[in-house]
Design an enzyme around this catalytic site. Structure first.
Site, PDB file in Angstrom:
ATOM      1  N   HIS A   1      -0.358  21.887 -23.709  1.00  0.00           N
ATOM      2  CA  HIS A   1      -1.513  22.081 -24.579  1.00  0.00           C
ATOM      3  C   HIS A   1      -2.393  20.858 -24.555  1.00  0.00           C
ATOM      4  O   HIS A   1      -1.944  19.752 -24.285  1.00  0.00           O
ATOM      5  CB  HIS A   1      -1.080  22.387 -26.020  1.00  0.00           C
ATOM      6  CG  HIS A   1      -0.181  21.340 -26.600  1.00  0.00           C
ATOM      7  ND1 HIS A   1       1.175  21.298 -26.337  1.00  0.00           N
ATOM      8  CD2 HIS A   1      -0.434  20.270 -27.398  1.00  0.00           C
ATOM      9  CE1 HIS A   1       1.713  20.260 -26.964  1.00  0.00           C
ATOM     10  NE2 HIS A   1       0.757  19.616 -27.606  1.00  0.00           N
TER      11      HIS A   1
ATOM     12  N   HIS B   1      -5.339  18.764 -26.801  1.00  0.00           N
ATOM     13  CA  HIS B   1      -5.971  18.570 -28.107  1.00  0.00           C
ATOM     14  C   HIS B   1      -7.455  18.275 -27.881  1.00  0.00           C
ATOM     15  O   HIS B   1      -7.784  17.457 -27.031  1.00  0.00           O
ATOM     16  CB  HIS B   1      -5.394  17.343 -28.812  1.00  0.00           C
ATOM     17  CG  HIS B   1      -3.931  17.426 -29.121  1.00  0.00           C
ATOM     18  ND1 HIS B   1      -3.452  17.659 -30.388  1.00  0.00           N
ATOM     19  CD2 HIS B   1      -2.831  17.289 -28.334  1.00  0.00           C
ATOM     20  CE1 HIS B   1      -2.126  17.647 -30.373  1.00  0.00           C
ATOM     21  NE2 HIS B   1      -1.731  17.425 -29.136  1.00  0.00           N
TER      22      HIS B   1
END
Ligand code: 5GP
Ligand code: ZN
Length: 143
Positions: free
Chosen positions: A102, A104
């Site tokens: 992932h 940010h």
């Protein structure tokens, strides 16, 4: 499609777990981080489960990262941010807690107090060339 039934981000993809989704397409889902560093802090994930960047096929990585311009534009428009940081913690030692790749996107404003130590150094004479050459050698085998 690669999936880990125990992974919280896979559960967000399959809507078993709710999240404040801001954008999705056939390859990625983007949603608000539940513990934001700033209002509007977004997490972007590939729908497919890969723990780390090096596990991802390039095409999946490409689709994942190609969402950054559209997400960044929306974030700036909605939050009034003057810029944003894109962070990808890869591996536990790098601060990765959730083992599903992932990214940010953290909106930034002047004086927001966010930041991290960037203790930059310098190379000893010849060490940069040595490292570049070692990397070139490995990368030339991977083309
Ligand atoms: P990491 O340290 O792995 O790069 O970041 C994981 C991020 O996921 C953290 O910033 C954390 O707040 C966020 N997070 C963890 N669990 C959930 C969840 O269930 N929902 C949402 N929206 N974010 C989560
Ligand atoms: Zn997962």
């Amino acid at each position: 499609m690669p999936r880990d039934p125990d992974c919280i981000f896979c559960k967000i993809v399959s809507v078993e777990l709710s999240a404040a989704v801001v954008y999705e397409n056939e390859s990625i889902v983007a949603f608000l981080d539940v513990n934001p560093l700033a209002e509007g802090h977004i997490l972007v994930i590939p729908r497919e489960h890969y723990s780390g960047v090096v596990d991802m096929p390039s095409a999946v990585c490409g689709a994942f990262l190609s969402s950054l311009p559209v997400l960044g534009r929306a974030l700036v428009e909605v939050t009034g941010a003057e810029g944003f940081n894109v962070l990808l913690n890869n591996g536990r030692v790098a601060g990765q807690v959730v083992p599903h790749v992932h990214c940010h996107i953290v909106p930034r404003k002047q004086g927001d107090g966010l930041g991290y130590r960037w203790n930059a150094g310098t190379y000893a004479e010849g060490r940069d060339a040595e490292l570049a050459s070692a990397l070139q050698k490995v990368l030339s085998r991977q083309r």
